[in-house]
Design an enzyme around this catalytic site. Structure first.
Site, PDB file in Angstrom:
ATOM      1  N   SER A  10     -35.914 -53.963   1.255  1.00 50.42           N
ATOM      2  CA  SER A  10     -36.338 -52.836   2.078  1.00 50.42           C
ATOM      3  C   SER A  10     -36.956 -53.368   3.368  1.00 50.42           C
ATOM      4  O   SER A  10     -37.880 -54.174   3.340  1.00 50.42           O
ATOM      5  CB  SER A  10     -37.381 -51.999   1.334  1.00 50.42           C
ATOM      6  OG  SER A  10     -38.123 -51.189   2.230  1.00 50.42           O
ATOM      7  N   ARG A  11     -36.440 -52.913   4.505  1.00 48.94           N
ATOM      8  CA  ARG A  11     -36.961 -53.384   5.795  1.00 48.94           C
ATOM      9  C   ARG A  11     -38.432 -53.022   5.952  1.00 48.94           C
ATOM     10  O   ARG A  11     -39.235 -53.794   6.491  1.00 48.94           O
ATOM     11  CB  ARG A  11     -36.137 -52.779   6.936  1.00 48.94           C
ATOM     12  CG  ARG A  11     -36.542 -53.309   8.321  1.00 48.94           C
ATOM     13  CD  ARG A  11     -35.766 -52.608   9.416  1.00 48.94           C
ATOM     14  NE  ARG A  11     -34.343 -52.836   9.287  1.00 48.94           N
ATOM     15  CZ  ARG A  11     -33.409 -52.080   9.856  1.00 48.94           C
ATOM     16  NH1 ARG A  11     -33.757 -51.030  10.549  1.00 48.94           N
ATOM     17  NH2 ARG A  11     -32.129 -52.369   9.712  1.00 48.94           N
ATOM     18  N   SER A  13     -31.011 -46.234  -1.985  1.00 47.20           N
ATOM     19  CA  SER A  13     -29.706 -46.851  -1.679  1.00 47.20           C
ATOM     20  C   SER A  13     -29.859 -47.910  -0.604  1.00 47.20           C
ATOM     21  O   SER A  13     -30.390 -47.628   0.468  1.00 47.20           O
ATOM     22  CB  SER A  13     -28.721 -45.776  -1.195  1.00 47.20           C
ATOM     23  OG  SER A  13     -29.321 -44.951  -0.207  1.00 47.20           O
ATOM     24  N   TYR A  52     -23.160 -56.835  10.066  1.00 41.40           N
ATOM     25  CA  TYR A  52     -24.370 -56.585   9.279  1.00 41.40           C
ATOM     26  C   TYR A  52     -24.123 -56.716   7.772  1.00 41.40           C
ATOM     27  O   TYR A  52     -25.081 -56.729   6.990  1.00 41.40           O
ATOM     28  CB  TYR A  52     -24.899 -55.174   9.568  1.00 41.40           C
ATOM     29  CG  TYR A  52     -25.100 -54.907  11.037  1.00 41.40           C
ATOM     30  CD1 TYR A  52     -26.166 -55.472  11.730  1.00 41.40           C
ATOM     31  CD2 TYR A  52     -24.207 -54.099  11.741  1.00 41.40           C
ATOM     32  CE1 TYR A  52     -26.351 -55.231  13.082  1.00 41.40           C
ATOM     33  CE2 TYR A  52     -24.379 -53.859  13.098  1.00 41.40           C
ATOM     34  CZ  TYR A  52     -25.446 -54.430  13.764  1.00 41.40           C
ATOM     35  OH  TYR A  52     -25.615 -54.192  15.098  1.00 41.40           O
ATOM     36  N   HIS A  56     -20.879 -46.481  19.074  1.00 41.06           N
ATOM     37  CA  HIS A  56     -21.058 -46.367  20.531  1.00 41.06           C
ATOM     38  C   HIS A  56     -21.068 -47.716  21.226  1.00 41.06           C
ATOM     39  O   HIS A  56     -20.700 -47.822  22.399  1.00 41.06           O
ATOM     40  CB  HIS A  56     -22.363 -45.624  20.844  1.00 41.06           C
ATOM     41  CG  HIS A  56     -23.583 -46.506  20.732  1.00 41.06           C
ATOM     42  ND1 HIS A  56     -24.085 -46.923  19.510  1.00 41.06           N
ATOM     43  CD2 HIS A  56     -24.384 -47.048  21.681  1.00 41.06           C
ATOM     44  CE1 HIS A  56     -25.151 -47.678  19.714  1.00 41.06           C
ATOM     45  NE2 HIS A  56     -25.360 -47.787  21.017  1.00 41.06           N
ATOM     46  N   ALA A  86     -27.714 -50.466   1.858  1.00 43.27           N
ATOM     47  CA  ALA A  86     -26.373 -50.524   2.432  1.00 43.27           C
ATOM     48  C   ALA A  86     -25.512 -51.596   1.773  1.00 43.27           C
ATOM     49  O   ALA A  86     -24.331 -51.362   1.485  1.00 43.27           O
ATOM     50  CB  ALA A  86     -26.461 -50.760   3.940  1.00 43.27           C
ATOM     51  N   TRP A 127     -25.609 -49.211   7.289  1.00 40.17           N
ATOM     52  CA  TRP A 127     -25.573 -48.006   6.472  1.00 40.17           C
ATOM     53  C   TRP A 127     -24.359 -47.142   6.816  1.00 40.17           C
ATOM     54  O   TRP A 127     -23.692 -46.598   5.923  1.00 40.17           O
ATOM     55  CB  TRP A 127     -26.869 -47.239   6.643  1.00 40.17           C
ATOM     56  CG  TRP A 127     -27.107 -46.063   5.738  1.00 40.17           C
ATOM     57  CD1 TRP A 127     -27.703 -44.900   6.100  1.00 40.17           C
ATOM     58  CD2 TRP A 127     -26.820 -45.932   4.333  1.00 40.17           C
ATOM     59  NE1 TRP A 127     -27.789 -44.051   5.024  1.00 40.17           N
ATOM     60  CE2 TRP A 127     -27.255 -44.660   3.920  1.00 40.17           C
ATOM     61  CE3 TRP A 127     -26.224 -46.776   3.393  1.00 40.17           C
ATOM     62  CZ2 TRP A 127     -27.114 -44.193   2.603  1.00 40.17           C
ATOM     63  CZ3 TRP A 127     -26.070 -46.326   2.082  1.00 40.17           C
ATOM     64  CH2 TRP A 127     -26.506 -45.059   1.703  1.00 40.17           C
ATOM     65  N   ASP A 177     -36.476 -43.061  -4.331  1.00 42.21           N
ATOM     66  CA  ASP A 177     -36.449 -43.836  -3.091  1.00 42.21           C
ATOM     67  C   ASP A 177     -37.746 -44.607  -2.900  1.00 42.21           C
ATOM     68  O   ASP A 177     -37.754 -45.767  -2.470  1.00 42.21           O
ATOM     69  CB  ASP A 177     -36.218 -42.881  -1.909  1.00 42.21           C
ATOM     70  CG  ASP A 177     -35.471 -43.542  -0.755  1.00 42.21           C
ATOM     71  OD1 ASP A 177     -35.166 -44.752  -0.853  1.00 42.21           O
ATOM     72  OD2 ASP A 177     -35.192 -42.858   0.241  1.00 42.21           O
ATOM     73  N   LYS A 181     -41.569 -42.002   2.372  1.00 38.27           N
ATOM     74  CA  LYS A 181     -41.598 -43.249   1.590  1.00 38.27           C
ATOM     75  C   LYS A 181     -41.591 -44.486   2.484  1.00 38.27           C
ATOM     76  O   LYS A 181     -42.045 -45.557   2.068  1.00 38.27           O
ATOM     77  CB  LYS A 181     -40.440 -43.286   0.595  1.00 38.27           C
ATOM     78  CG  LYS A 181     -39.049 -43.260   1.208  1.00 38.27           C
ATOM     79  CD  LYS A 181     -38.506 -44.617   1.551  1.00 38.27           C
ATOM     80  CE  LYS A 181     -37.202 -44.522   2.311  1.00 38.27           C
ATOM     81  NZ  LYS A 181     -36.704 -45.834   2.759  1.00 38.27           N
TER      82      LYS A 181
END
Length: 329
Positions: A253-254, A137, A51, A35, A139, A15, A243, A190
């Site tokens: 969607s995870r 949305s 990813y 990081h 990614a 994302w 959403d 959601k």
């Protein structure tokens, strides 16, 4: 009106990379902070995300591991998990100029404190301007420049409008709002409903059941939103209904995918595939917050009980189907 020409994105996951791509396409000067040394090196050297296979970073994006570099931007997008937002903002606070917008792009509620992301920003970086970006949305879609609409909210209407303008790449269309609570509440809630929808799909209960679950889940979202000060029109907009509809309809969607695995009878550890969906963390917090305001949320209650190991899927479904009959609201 204020303009934000220099954008920093904190978080080099899917994302974060997608939003960096979007800001660069919108003509902004973009710094992408990551990081993790290995991922930062990969992004810098290969100019692509592990990813997002096949997506090449825009040439103008500068990858860094120096937080001070990112802090010099006109506005910062915080694309880090909800449960680590606090330490990231705390580290960032002494480095940013006063009145710098910090835009939360995580959809969740902090454990223990029950704080929303913009509340954490306000607490940990009081000189900053808290804002939120949320909406339907994925990614992969955004990174590839597919048409997407989201909402950006800040208490100051001019700031929200300027942030939306800064992120408008043509295919990525941000609407702006001053209903900060409504926008972030929809995104957090959601995730739990998407797990429930995934369970229905994984159990092969049919399209009718999935439609019913999604619709009644939206009722819970609106109830919860009203109790915590969200505007009804926001709940019916991109960051609420939009959403919810997206995440309750596709394994992309995870949270939905996680729910599908649970519906098929997989354990939580197996269903997570090494990384738990955000709804797993949000469910117990959402339930506690609903109870505190006496909000009836049977679907959320069932999901939280399943995730806590207190109820199996079949008993949860039976419990929902045998609730007393009443007028639709």
């Amino acid at each position: 009106m204020t303009s934000f020409n220099k954008i920093a994105v904190l978080g080099g996951g899917a994302w974060g990379t997608a939003l960096a791509q979007t800001a660069a396409r919108a003509g902004r000067s973009v710094t992408l902070w990551e990081h993790d040394p290995a991922n930062a090196q990969h992004l810098s050297d290969k100019r692509e995300s592990v990813y997002l296979p096949g997506v090449t970073l825009e040439p103008s994006i500068v990858v860094t591991r120096d937080l001070a570099d990112a802090a010099r931007a006109d506005a910062l997008l915080l694309v880090v998990p909800a449960q680590v937002m606090r330490p990231v903002v705390t580290s960032l606070a002494p480095l940013i100029a006063a009145r710098t917008p910090l835009v939360a792009c995580a959809k969740g509620i902090e454990h223990g404190t029950h704080r929303f992301m913009t509340e954490i920003i306000a607490e940990c970086a009081p000189a900053a301007i808290p804002a939120i970006l949320s909406g339907p949305s994925f990614a992969a879609d955004v990174a590839r420049g597919l048409p997407t609409a989201v909402t950006i909210a800040a208490a100051d209407a001019a700031v929200a409008q300027a942030l939306a303008q800064a992120m408008n790449s043509g295919s990525f269309r941000p609407y702006h709002s001053t209903d900060v609570r409504g926008v972030e509440l929809g995104g957090a809630t959601k995730n739990v409903m998407a797990i429930a929808a995934g369970i229905v799909e994984g159990r092969k209960l049919g399209a009718s059941a999935l439609a019913a679950m999604t619709t009644r889940g939206f009722v819970e979202l609106v109830r919860f939103g009203k109790a915590y000060g969200a505007r009804i029109e926001t709940m019916h907009g991109l960051s609420g209904l939009g959403d919810l509809t997206m995440c309750c309809s596709t394994p992309q969607s995870r949270n939905f995918s996680f729910g599908m695995a649970l519906g098929r009878g997989e354990s939580i550890d197996t269903a997570a595939h090494g990384k738990l969906a955000e709804g797993y963390y949000t469910a117990p917090v959402l339930l506690e917050m609903a109870q505190a305001k006496h909000v009836d949320m049977p679907i959320s209650t069932a999901v939280a009980a399943i995730l806590a190991g207190k109820l199996d899927v079949d008993k949860a479904i039976e419990g929902l189907l045998t609730r007393p009959l009443k007028a639709e609201e």
